[in-house]
Design a protein around this motif. Structure first.
Motif, PDB file in Angstrom:
ATOM      1  N   LEU A 137      12.895  44.921 100.563  1.00  0.00           N
ATOM      2  CA  LEU A 137      12.011  45.696 101.440  1.00  0.00           C
ATOM      3  C   LEU A 137      12.826  46.564 102.391  1.00  0.00           C
ATOM      4  CD1 LEU A 137       9.391  42.949 102.394  1.00  0.00           C
ATOM      5  CD2 LEU A 137       9.080  44.798 100.750  1.00  0.00           C
ATOM      6  N   GLU A 138      13.870  45.986 102.970  1.00  0.00           N
ATOM      7  CA  GLU A 138      14.688  46.732 103.928  1.00  0.00           C
ATOM      8  C   GLU A 138      15.427  47.875 103.248  1.00  0.00           C
ATOM      9  OE1 GLU A 138      17.099  43.612 105.449  1.00  0.00           O
ATOM     10  OE2 GLU A 138      15.556  42.879 106.859  1.00  0.00           O
ATOM     11  N   ARG A 139      15.935  47.636 102.037  1.00  0.00           N
ATOM     12  CA  ARG A 139      16.635  48.697 101.299  1.00  0.00           C
ATOM     13  C   ARG A 139      15.683  49.874 101.027  1.00  0.00           C
ATOM     14  NH1 ARG A 139      21.013  45.946 101.723  1.00  0.00           N
ATOM     15  NH2 ARG A 139      21.968  44.737 100.034  1.00  0.00           N
ATOM     16  N   VAL A 140      14.494  49.560 100.543  1.00  0.00           N
ATOM     17  CA  VAL A 140      13.534  50.625 100.232  1.00  0.00           C
ATOM     18  C   VAL A 140      13.102  51.340 101.505  1.00  0.00           C
ATOM     19  CG1 VAL A 140      11.239  51.131  99.304  1.00  0.00           C
ATOM     20  CG2 VAL A 140      12.727  49.494  98.131  1.00  0.00           C
ATOM     21  N   ALA A 141      12.841  50.602 102.565  1.00  0.00           N
ATOM     22  CA  ALA A 141      12.441  51.219 103.824  1.00  0.00           C
ATOM     23  C   ALA A 141      13.505  52.193 104.321  1.00  0.00           C
ATOM     24  CB  ALA A 141      12.182  50.131 104.876  1.00  0.00           C
ATOM     25  N   GLU A 142      14.769  51.793 104.247  1.00  0.00           N
ATOM     26  CA  GLU A 142      15.857  52.673 104.661  1.00  0.00           C
ATOM     27  C   GLU A 142      15.906  53.935 103.803  1.00  0.00           C
ATOM     28  OE1 GLU A 142      20.745  52.718 104.632  1.00  0.00           O
ATOM     29  OE2 GLU A 142      19.671  50.822 104.412  1.00  0.00           O
ATOM     30  N   GLY A 143      15.807  53.750 102.478  1.00  0.00           N
ATOM     31  CA  GLY A 143      15.906  54.892 101.586  1.00  0.00           C
ATOM     32  C   GLY A 143      14.727  55.843 101.674  1.00  0.00           C
ATOM     33  N   ARG A 144      13.540  55.302 101.919  1.00  0.00           N
ATOM     34  CA  ARG A 144      12.335  56.132 101.913  1.00  0.00           C
ATOM     35  C   ARG A 144      11.946  56.618 103.303  1.00  0.00           C
ATOM     36  NH1 ARG A 144      12.185  58.658  98.271  1.00  0.00           N
ATOM     37  NH2 ARG A 144      10.021  59.199  98.737  1.00  0.00           N
ATOM     38  N   GLY A 145      12.695  56.224 104.342  1.00  0.00           N
ATOM     39  CA  GLY A 145      12.344  56.646 105.688  1.00  0.00           C
ATOM     40  C   GLY A 145      11.027  56.052 106.158  1.00  0.00           C
ATOM     41  N   MET A 146      10.791  54.805 105.782  1.00  0.00           N
ATOM     42  CA  MET A 146       9.562  54.106 106.144  1.00  0.00           C
ATOM     43  C   MET A 146       9.919  52.851 106.920  1.00  0.00           C
ATOM     44  SD  MET A 146       7.807  54.493 102.346  1.00  0.00           S
ATOM     45  CE  MET A 146       6.247  53.700 102.730  1.00  0.00           C
ATOM     46  N   THR A 147       8.928  52.249 107.547  1.00  0.00           N
ATOM     47  CA  THR A 147       9.151  50.956 108.181  1.00  0.00           C
ATOM     48  C   THR A 147       9.042  49.858 107.124  1.00  0.00           C
ATOM     49  OG1 THR A 147       6.818  50.558 108.689  1.00  0.00           O
ATOM     50  CG2 THR A 147       8.101  51.835 110.294  1.00  0.00           C
ATOM     51  N   VAL A 148       9.615  48.706 107.443  1.00  0.00           N
ATOM     52  CA  VAL A 148       9.519  47.578 106.519  1.00  0.00           C
ATOM     53  C   VAL A 148       8.064  47.191 106.314  1.00  0.00           C
ATOM     54  CG1 VAL A 148      10.096  45.135 106.202  1.00  0.00           C
ATOM     55  CG2 VAL A 148      11.828  46.730 107.052  1.00  0.00           C
TER      56      VAL A 148
ATOM     57  N   GLU B 245       6.166  46.924 102.823  1.00  0.00           N
ATOM     58  CA  GLU B 245       5.594  45.636 102.441  1.00  0.00           C
ATOM     59  C   GLU B 245       4.140  45.770 102.020  1.00  0.00           C
ATOM     60  OE1 GLU B 245       5.872  41.022 103.966  1.00  0.00           O
ATOM     61  OE2 GLU B 245       6.152  42.667 105.404  1.00  0.00           O
ATOM     62  N   ALA B 246       3.416  46.699 102.628  1.00  0.00           N
ATOM     63  CA  ALA B 246       2.017  46.919 102.256  1.00  0.00           C
ATOM     64  C   ALA B 246       1.883  47.464 100.847  1.00  0.00           C
ATOM     65  CB  ALA B 246       1.365  47.883 103.257  1.00  0.00           C
ATOM     66  N   LEU B 247       2.982  48.061 100.309  1.00  0.00           N
ATOM     67  CA  LEU B 247       2.965  48.620  98.959  1.00  0.00           C
ATOM     68  C   LEU B 247       3.741  47.759  97.976  1.00  0.00           C
ATOM     69  CD1 LEU B 247       3.766  52.319  99.968  1.00  0.00           C
ATOM     70  CD2 LEU B 247       1.511  51.343  99.487  1.00  0.00           C
ATOM     71  N   ALA B 248       4.257  46.654  98.461  1.00  0.00           N
ATOM     72  CA  ALA B 248       5.167  45.844  97.644  1.00  0.00           C
ATOM     73  C   ALA B 248       4.422  44.678  97.008  1.00  0.00           C
ATOM     74  CB  ALA B 248       6.332  45.375  98.506  1.00  0.00           C
ATOM     75  N   ALA B 249       4.964  43.491  97.144  1.00  0.00           N
ATOM     76  CA  ALA B 249       4.395  42.276  96.530  1.00  0.00           C
ATOM     77  C   ALA B 249       4.366  42.382  95.013  1.00  0.00           C
ATOM     78  CB  ALA B 249       3.003  41.977  97.075  1.00  0.00           C
TER      79      ALA B 249
END
Length: 517
Positions: free
Chosen positions: A390-401, A405-409
């Motif tokens: 989650l943290e890796r994707v948030a960093e890369g996409r310029g989003m919050t964790v 997380e709302a799009l993950a799972a």
């Protein structure tokens, strides 16, 4: 121009060259079953549409299914040989649930996961789909099918309800397909040349195969700038070697490092077509992409038919992600699984005696299930890796964790759905990704540059290069050694599991020997 041949990229470049070549009055595509998914078909379809605005594009369809008809519908005219069967049956997705059958053999699987929608291991541990699995499968099919129907309807100038009626009927001979509006002509191969001349509307010379002459460029000092193309295709595993359907992370990481260190390389395009794989191996590639960017090399990820789980993790490290509308994207989640063969050993009256030092020394043993403490330990590891994901994707996409997380799972989206949710930056083709990489590298639109594949080699889509730009014979398959390797039982098992969904963790002894040289 292109160095170190890559069959898929070569095909795309040849189509682009034919589009711009003033000596080409029209183009004939001869095709049957395409060895690619709908996302790559969408890319080829867009190229055909672009060419069609400048010159006639004719498709000779020697059989096929819905995706081949979708591609053909973008052409100026379509013909098939007499009696050719066309299976325009729509789209389907099915899963075999093996738990009860495996239980008859005394086999079971232990699984821990993070994410309710991380449904990849379900076929091994359930008798049927979970509500989450059914929900996301229906959502993806609805999105892709609607776009497919719209594409055929627009190309063949048919109402969408009529296309749905055609799909519900499903199977056509060439003659019936012509009556239904899917074809313009039914022709034997020896009748093709006259048909081509008639469609072009003037006297032309019909040649077999299109081999464009590299364009002349202005004489300049030094080497041209390079855009590196690094493919990440198939299940990501540890090791250096990439076989058909498997990507050795250490070998790909080395290719990224070489491209980043090459003074001639101005930008890198990651061509991601992977359902995921080993978590640590995927994380290694994520790291190498980040390191390349730190060295000043822009990185653009282009996703093919699938960029899920570890495949999406790698793409998320890039400066930008370009996806096809139907690219399966996301699946941000983690699982670990292990076979338990204790029941099978008992059925075969095979005894086992083991000694261990350390409470968890047998955690990877295939001869026993996980204990409660072992399961808790692995769940904690999976949860930590999920948080890191989650943290890796948030960093890369310029989003919050929290936003990620709302799009993950474990949810899987099409490329269009992912774009709407900010998981990708653009909907576009490989050519669009290359143009974006050039732009980020500061190269002028008309500046000559070289495309170079890292590492050099044919990759896993060599069959596609055989798909003709005229009446040509298919190319040979990959070498016999590669075919033999792909027939290994272990590779087949891994491929079967990959069909069920992304593999993030397997006992290392299942995978590592396959990827070593």
């Amino acid at each position: 121009f292109l160095r170190a041949g890559d069959p898929y990229l070569s095909l795309v470049r040849r189509l682009e060259r034919a589009r711009d070549d003033r000596d080409v009055a029209g183009l004939v595509l001869v095709t049957s079953d395409l060895p690619v998914g709908l996302a790559r078909v969408e890319e080829l379809r867009r190229l055909v549409t672009e060419i069609r605005t400048r010159k006639p594009v004719l498709v000779y369809l020697r059989g096929g299914r819905t995706k081949e008809v979708l591609l053909a519908a973008a052409a100026t005219a379509v013909a098939s040989p007499p009696g050719t069967p066309l299976f325009v049956t729509g789209l389907a997705s099915s899963t075999l649930y093996l738990r009860d059958g495996l239980a008859r053999l005394g086999m079971a699987f232990d699984v821990v996961k993070a994410g309710a929608y991380k449904t990849a291991p379900e076929p091994l541990v359930r008798s049927g789909p979970s509500p989450e699995a059914r929900e996301q499968r229906e959502a993806v099919l609805d999105d892709v099918f609607a776009r497919t129907v719209a594409g055929v309807a627009a190309g063949r100038r048919l109402p969408e309800p009529r296309v749905r009626e055609i799909v519900d009927r499903g199977i056509f001979t060439a003659e019936e397909a012509r009556e239904a509006g899917l074809l313009d002509a039914v022709l034997w191969p020896d009748e093709m040349k006259e048909w081509v001349r008639g469609q072009v509307g003037r006297s032309v010379r019909v040649v077999n195969g299109y081999r464009p002459v590299p364009p002349r460029t202005a004489q300049t000092w030094g080497r041209p700038p390079v855009v590196a193309v690094v493919p990440v295709e198939g299940t990501i595993v540890r090791g250096r070697r990439s076989l058909r359907g498997l990507s050795g992370a250490e070998g790909i990481a080395r290719a990224i490092r070489r491209a980043a260190a090459d003074g001639d390389v101005r930008a890198i395009v990651l061509r991601v077509d992977s359902p995921g794989g080993d978590g640590l191996a995927s994380d290694l590639l994520w790291r190498e992409v980040r390191q390349a960017r730190k060295k000043g090399k822009p990185v653009v990820a282009w996703t093919g038919d699938v960029a899920a789980s570890g495949g999406y993790l790698v793409a998320s490290a890039a400066d930008a992600i370009v996806a096809q509308p139907s690219s399966l994207t996301g699946s941000i989640g983690v699982f670990a699984l292990k076979p338990d063969l204790s029941g099978l050993l008992a059925k075969l009256s095979i005894g086992r005696d083991a000694s261990a030092r350390g409470e968890n020394a047998q955690i990877l043993s295939l001869a026993r299930p996980w204990s409660a403490s072992e399961r808790a330990l692995l769940q904690a590891q999976v949860d930590r890796f999920y948080r890191t994901f989650l943290e890796r994707v948030a960093e890369g996409r310029g989003m919050t964790v929290a936003e990620v997380e709302a799009l993950a799972a474990g949810r899987v989206f099409t490329g269009q759905q992912a774009f709407d949710r900010r998981l990708v930056d653009r909907i576009g083709t490989l050519a669009d990704a290359l143009a974006l990489a050039r732009e980020k590298a500061g190269l002028a639109a008309d500046e000559p540059f070289e495309l170079r594949r890292f590492p050099a080699g044919p990759g896993g889509l060599a069959r596609l290069a055989a798909d003709a730009l005229a009446l040509v014979e298919p190319a040979e398959e990959e070498g016999s050694l590669l075919r033999a390797a792909a027939d290994l039982p272990e590779v087949r098992t891994l491929a079967a599991l990959a069909e069920m969904g992304p593999i993030v963790a397997l006992p290392p002894e299942w995978v590592e020997p396959l990827a070593r040289p």
